[in-house]
Design an enzyme around this catalytic site. Structure first.
Site, mmCIF file in Angstrom:
data_model
loop_
_atom_site.group_PDB
_atom_site.id
_atom_site.type_symbol
_atom_site.label_atom_id
_atom_site.label_comp_id
_atom_site.label_asym_id
_atom_site.label_seq_id
_atom_site.Cartn_x
_atom_site.Cartn_y
_atom_site.Cartn_z
ATOM 1 C CD GLU A 89 -3.395 -2.279 -1.006
ATOM 2 O OE1 GLU A 89 -3.852 -1.127 -1.084
ATOM 3 O OE2 GLU A 89 -3.590 -3.024 -0.019
ATOM 4 C CG ASP A 136 -1.760 1.230 1.344
ATOM 5 O OD1 ASP A 136 -2.551 1.507 0.431
ATOM 6 O OD2 ASP A 136 -1.619 1.938 2.351
#
Length: 237
Positions: free
Chosen positions: A122, A50
């Site tokens: 991610e 992220d």
């Protein structure tokens, strides 16, 4: 190396020095309950990915759109790295076919669930970063996000033209128009400057890599000018 992981690397065009990172990136927490031989899932990679993803996209738009404001950059990054966008890219890469889920999660359609796909993307980002480094992670992400970034930037910037048009329409008879003022530079690196005119009076000007971008920048300058004239344009907040 497991055959499915090799096929995934071919799809990604990224060949891992540590294929165990790619394997870990595809292990959903629900998988561990039924597979005691595995002792890790992808949530730590998801956390790192992220951050890497946000930084890589921010770096790209900062470099490629020097005229964008902080607000425009923030809106663009948020739109590009949202769950639906990441899930869409995960589908394009067929990540769902490689995510390891618990039986219940798989039966309930987990391989197509946006949240699971976005998390896997991610995690994959973090795996590429840890295995290949920052530059490779950036080039990998930029190749996937470039088109979406360009569309998003155009949408964010065009808000100024839309807003300006709406404001001028409230005045009834006033007419808004755009004109190309100048065109400079070689064919491969042209620079356009346009003006936006209110009843033939120049209201704002702006430059960009295309006529459309220059018009958007002109509209932005005009909006900022009108906001200062709060007495005459009291309905602009």
């Amino acid at each position: 190396m497991e055959p499915d992981l090799y096929q995934l690397q071919k799809k990604l065009d990224v060949y891992f020095k540590q294929p165990e990172l790619l394997k870990l990136a595809m292990i959903h927490p629900s998988y561990l309950a039924e597979h005691p031989e595995e002792d890790q899932h992808n949530q730590r990679l998801e956390f790192l990915g992220d951050a890497v993803l946000g930084a890589a996209v921010a770096y790209y738009i900062y470099q490629h759109y020097p005229e964008a404001t902080e607000g425009e950059l923030t809106k663009t990054r948020a739109a590009v790295v949202c769950e639906s966008s990441l899930a869409g890219l995960a589908r394009e890469l067929d990540l769902g076919e490689h995510i390891r889920l618990g039986r219940g999660e798989a039966i309930s359609g987990g391989k197509e669930r946006a949240s699971i796909l976005a998390d896997a993307f991610e995690s994959l980002t973090a795996a590429v970063f840890l295995d290949q480094g920052w530059q490779k992670a950036c080039s990998f992400l930029w190749s996937l996000f470039q088109e979406e970034i360009e569309k998003t930037v155009q949408g964010v910037s065009s808000d100024y033209k839309t807003f300006l048009q709406e404001v001028i329409q409230r005045r009834g008879s006033d007419r808004l128009s755009y004109q190309l003022i100048s065109e400079t530079g070689p064919d491969h690196n042209k620079r356009f400057t346009s003006g936006v005119y209110l009843n033939k009076k120049l209201l704002g000007s702006g430059s960009g890599k295309s006529k459309k971008e220059s018009e958007q920048q002109a509209a932005k300058e005009a909006v900022e000018l009108l906001r200062k004239k709060v007495v005459k344009y009291k309905y602009i907040k």
